[in-house]
Write a protein that holds these residues in place. Sequence first.
Motif, PDB file in Angstrom:
ATOM      1  N   ALA A 186       2.048  -3.052  -1.296  1.00 23.36           N
ATOM      2  CA  ALA A 186       1.556  -2.858   0.067  1.00 23.36           C
ATOM      3  C   ALA A 186       0.062  -3.142   0.157  1.00 23.36           C
ATOM      4  O   ALA A 186      -0.408  -3.814   1.087  1.00 23.36           O
ATOM      5  CB  ALA A 186       1.860  -1.436   0.532  1.00 23.36           C
ATOM      6  N   ILE A 187      -0.700  -2.658  -0.814  1.00 24.19           N
ATOM      7  CA  ILE A 187      -2.149  -2.881  -0.811  1.00 24.19           C
ATOM      8  C   ILE A 187      -2.481  -4.347  -1.063  1.00 24.19           C
ATOM      9  O   ILE A 187      -3.416  -4.902  -0.490  1.00 24.19           O
ATOM     10  CB  ILE A 187      -2.811  -1.959  -1.847  1.00 24.19           C
ATOM     11  CG1 ILE A 187      -2.672  -0.495  -1.400  1.00 24.19           C
ATOM     12  CG2 ILE A 187      -4.285  -2.315  -2.041  1.00 24.19           C
ATOM     13  CD1 ILE A 187      -3.045   0.519  -2.444  1.00 24.19           C
ATOM     14  N   ALA A 188      -1.664  -4.995  -1.910  1.00 27.92           N
ATOM     15  CA  ALA A 188      -1.893  -6.413  -2.203  1.00 27.92           C
ATOM     16  C   ALA A 188      -1.690  -7.298  -0.978  1.00 27.92           C
ATOM     17  O   ALA A 188      -2.172  -8.435  -0.938  1.00 27.92           O
ATOM     18  CB  ALA A 188      -0.965  -6.871  -3.323  1.00 27.92           C
ATOM     19  N   SER A 189      -1.007  -6.774   0.039  1.00 25.19           N
ATOM     20  CA  SER A 189      -0.788  -7.548   1.264  1.00 25.19           C
ATOM     21  C   SER A 189      -2.085  -7.814   2.017  1.00 25.19           C
ATOM     22  O   SER A 189      -2.157  -8.714   2.845  1.00 25.19           O
ATOM     23  CB  SER A 189       0.186  -6.807   2.188  1.00 25.19           C
ATOM     24  OG  SER A 189      -0.441  -5.663   2.770  1.00 25.19           O
ATOM     25  N   GLY A 190      -3.102  -6.992   1.771  1.00 26.69           N
ATOM     26  CA  GLY A 190      -4.354  -7.100   2.505  1.00 26.69           C
ATOM     27  C   GLY A 190      -4.321  -6.383   3.838  1.00 26.69           C
ATOM     28  O   GLY A 190      -5.344  -6.300   4.521  1.00 26.69           O
ATOM     29  N   LYS A 191      -3.157  -5.844   4.203  1.00 24.07           N
ATOM     30  CA  LYS A 191      -3.016  -5.129   5.479  1.00 24.07           C
ATOM     31  C   LYS A 191      -3.211  -3.628   5.326  1.00 24.07           C
ATOM     32  O   LYS A 191      -3.333  -2.916   6.331  1.00 24.07           O
ATOM     33  CB  LYS A 191      -1.618  -5.383   6.073  1.00 24.07           C
ATOM     34  CG  LYS A 191      -1.189  -6.833   6.101  1.00 24.07           C
ATOM     35  CD  LYS A 191      -2.116  -7.687   6.938  1.00 24.07           C
ATOM     36  CE  LYS A 191      -1.659  -9.137   6.982  1.00 24.07           C
ATOM     37  NZ  LYS A 191      -2.638 -10.000   7.705  1.00 24.07           N
ATOM     38  N   VAL A 192      -3.234  -3.145   4.096  1.00 19.85           N
ATOM     39  CA  VAL A 192      -3.186  -1.709   3.815  1.00 19.85           C
ATOM     40  C   VAL A 192      -4.341  -1.318   2.904  1.00 19.85           C
ATOM     41  O   VAL A 192      -4.592  -1.978   1.887  1.00 19.85           O
ATOM     42  CB  VAL A 192      -1.829  -1.341   3.166  1.00 19.85           C
ATOM     43  CG1 VAL A 192      -1.838   0.084   2.655  1.00 19.85           C
ATOM     44  CG2 VAL A 192      -0.696  -1.542   4.166  1.00 19.85           C
ATOM     45  N   ALA A 193      -5.037  -0.231   3.248  1.00 21.67           N
ATOM     46  CA  ALA A 193      -6.122   0.281   2.406  1.00 21.67           C
ATOM     47  C   ALA A 193      -5.615   1.306   1.402  1.00 21.67           C
ATOM     48  O   ALA A 193      -6.054   1.333   0.258  1.00 21.67           O
ATOM     49  CB  ALA A 193      -7.207   0.908   3.278  1.00 21.67           C
ATOM     50  N   GLU A 194      -4.691   2.164   1.838  1.00 16.70           N
ATOM     51  CA  GLU A 194      -4.121   3.193   0.974  1.00 16.70           C
ATOM     52  C   GLU A 194      -2.635   3.331   1.294  1.00 16.70           C
ATOM     53  O   GLU A 194      -2.219   3.128   2.440  1.00 16.70           O
ATOM     54  CB  GLU A 194      -4.813   4.534   1.170  1.00 16.70           C
ATOM     55  CG  GLU A 194      -6.263   4.558   0.742  1.00 16.70           C
ATOM     56  CD  GLU A 194      -6.900   5.916   0.970  1.00 16.70           C
ATOM     57  OE1 GLU A 194      -7.154   6.632  -0.015  1.00 16.70           O
ATOM     58  OE2 GLU A 194      -7.140   6.263   2.146  1.00 16.70           O
ATOM     59  N   ALA A 195      -1.858   3.726   0.279  1.00 10.98           N
ATOM     60  CA  ALA A 195      -0.415   3.829   0.471  1.00 10.98           C
ATOM     61  C   ALA A 195       0.168   4.939  -0.381  1.00 10.98           C
ATOM     62  O   ALA A 195      -0.335   5.234  -1.471  1.00 10.98           O
ATOM     63  CB  ALA A 195       0.258   2.495   0.117  1.00 10.98           C
ATOM     64  N   CYS A 196       1.229   5.539   0.117  1.00  9.39           N
ATOM     65  CA  CYS A 196       1.962   6.568  -0.630  1.00  9.39           C
ATOM     66  C   CYS A 196       3.452   6.344  -0.388  1.00  9.39           C
ATOM     67  O   CYS A 196       3.928   6.397   0.756  1.00  9.39           O
ATOM     68  CB  CYS A 196       1.553   7.963  -0.163  1.00  9.39           C
ATOM     69  SG  CYS A 196       2.443   9.306  -1.002  1.00  9.39           S
ATOM     70  N   ALA A 197       4.193   6.066  -1.447  1.00  3.04           N
ATOM     71  CA  ALA A 197       5.635   5.848  -1.372  1.00  3.04           C
ATOM     72  C   ALA A 197       6.358   7.021  -2.029  1.00  3.04           C
ATOM     73  O   ALA A 197       5.895   7.569  -3.036  1.00  3.04           O
ATOM     74  CB  ALA A 197       6.015   4.543  -2.063  1.00  3.04           C
ATOM     75  N   PHE A 198       7.498   7.398  -1.488  1.00  3.08           N
ATOM     76  CA  PHE A 198       8.280   8.490  -2.056  1.00  3.08           C
ATOM     77  C   PHE A 198       9.724   8.364  -1.596  1.00  3.08           C
ATOM     78  O   PHE A 198      10.043   7.595  -0.665  1.00  3.08           O
ATOM     79  CB  PHE A 198       7.715   9.854  -1.653  1.00  3.08           C
ATOM     80  CG  PHE A 198       7.546  10.052  -0.175  1.00  3.08           C
ATOM     81  CD1 PHE A 198       8.559  10.605   0.603  1.00  3.08           C
ATOM     82  CD2 PHE A 198       6.365   9.670   0.462  1.00  3.08           C
ATOM     83  CE1 PHE A 198       8.400  10.771   1.967  1.00  3.08           C
ATOM     84  CE2 PHE A 198       6.201   9.836   1.832  1.00  3.08           C
ATOM     85  CZ  PHE A 198       7.229  10.386   2.589  1.00  3.08           C
ATOM     86  N   GLY A 199      10.614   9.089  -2.258  1.00  6.25           N
ATOM     87  CA  GLY A 199      12.028   9.053  -1.925  1.00  6.25           C
ATOM     88  C   GLY A 199      12.432  10.225  -1.058  1.00  6.25           C
ATOM     89  O   GLY A 199      11.903  11.330  -1.216  1.00  6.25           O
ATOM     90  N   VAL A 200      13.358   9.978  -0.132  1.00  2.75           N
ATOM     91  CA  VAL A 200      13.916  11.042   0.705  1.00  2.75           C
ATOM     92  C   VAL A 200      15.433  11.003   0.540  1.00  2.75           C
ATOM     93  O   VAL A 200      16.020   9.938   0.292  1.00  2.75           O
ATOM     94  CB  VAL A 200      13.528  10.864   2.188  1.00  2.75           C
ATOM     95  CG1 VAL A 200      12.028  10.959   2.362  1.00  2.75           C
ATOM     96  CG2 VAL A 200      14.035   9.540   2.737  1.00  2.75           C
ATOM     97  N   PRO A 201      16.110  12.148   0.628  1.00  2.62           N
ATOM     98  CA  PRO A 201      17.570  12.182   0.418  1.00  2.62           C
ATOM     99  C   PRO A 201      18.305  11.218   1.350  1.00  2.62           C
ATOM    100  O   PRO A 201      17.995  11.112   2.535  1.00  2.62           O
ATOM    101  CB  PRO A 201      17.920  13.642   0.736  1.00  2.62           C
ATOM    102  CG  PRO A 201      16.663  14.401   0.476  1.00  2.62           C
ATOM    103  CD  PRO A 201      15.554  13.482   0.896  1.00  2.62           C
TER     104      PRO A 201
END
Length: 506
Positions: A423-438
């Motif tokens: 996501a950050i490598a896209s150049g569109k995002v400064a910070e990101a947090c990914a996680f799983g939901v049930p």
Amino acid sequence: MTKELINPQPSPIDHLTSRGEPGNPALADKAGMLDFAGLEAAVGALAAWLADQGLGEGDRVASWLAKTRLACLMPLAAARAGLVHVPVNPLLKHAQVAHILADSGAKMLIAGQSRLGSLEAGDLPVGCAAIDEKEARLAGDVMPPSAQDPQNLAAILYTSGSTGRPKGVMLSHANLWLGAVSVARYLDIASQDRTLCVLPLSFDYGQNQLFSSWYAGASVVPFDYLVPRDVMKAIGRHDATVLAGVPPLWVQLAELEWEPDIAAKLRILTNSGGKMPVPLVRKLRETFPNAALHSMYGLTEAFRSTTLDPALLDMMPESIGKAIPLAEIMVVTGEGAEAAPEEPGELVHAGPLVAQGYWQDPERTARRFKPAPAFSEYGGMAVWSGDTVVRDAEGFLRFVGRDDAMIKTAGNRISPSEIEDAAIASGKVAEACAFGVPDERLGQAIHLVVRPSGAEEDEALKRFLKAELPNFMQPSMIVWQKELPRNPNGKLDRTAIEEQFGTVGG
């Protein structure tokens, strides 16, 4: 590596005051300049004052302070007086402070009137004295450097509590001293350096900013800031040459327009508290061309584990490097064997930087602090990090992820950092947090929460991720936020993010 290399003779931590030349500056703050002779006198006076407060050997004394001169001296003065220092992050609120005071059994809390006034009934444990910071004495009769056993407990550092109630990590005089030795060595801090201390002093590396600088005979400038631009101005004003930060701060600093002459002052940059995405590394290298950028991996239970030689950063920006001085780092399979090159395994840290366990928590201590693997050269007690890493054929390590943070979707195990990095490598995002939901069908679906680097471009980000990541790594939900929750140490508060956004769209 030999035991002689990783086990130099430590001193009690309060002996750091003798490391610099008497006339050299040790600390520059709002109260003025303090040379090393003045540092020794002030620590001795504060230790003598603490000894006059009716505290006994090994008693815990907590400090809840901004980055004042008193806050900088407390770790050394408390240790010299035979006490155990419990630094409390000044950003914490009364309920968190009450937990730390009760859990540590603190006999004294030193804080300013406004913070003391924020405590509610029952927050201050029975037998814990509340002392206004103005009462502390930094001049007058002095207590000489101590003859403490280096293995004696010197501090209890509480984690930020983003994954539950804060837990106290026990650190000895030797742990603190050798942490200073190690960092001063691999950063190559010189007596002419000036460290701008922006990290909280309750944070393990925040405190080490003081210790490693003083071990090298260098000067420190404690600095509280409101916005990142304040940091840039302070670097220019104080001629700072060393700066430590966590990834969110580096992101914010990289977004500023730097005057070349101010950026050129910095010669050492250090990162801890999380992985720096490759685009951020490249931006920092471009912004600070004169600075050696040290990408490091660590955990409070062993302070610091690895660092990457700055000369190799452009060649392998995703690596966390190799063991720091005074550490033995192993990659261990689930069967307890040494992992082969490119085989994932748990990072295990042995050696004299390993902490003494968790304060009054033998069950949790037994889970994290266990005997080193049979193939360990150092042996003894080790910290089993719970982090999965891979070592290449040349011995360089790459972080994969935490077992308890891995996303399990459609039979695949995915490290959140893979999605965040993309996501950050896209150049569109400064910070990101990914996680799983049930998710009934997948086991877990992937949610991605991002802070834009400019205008929000949802479709452009989705197109980029589809081009870069396989189908099973595609987020089912992307949430855009102008600001992301942070914990008191400035890191992204993943627990808060998951709690706030885990049900969005669900």
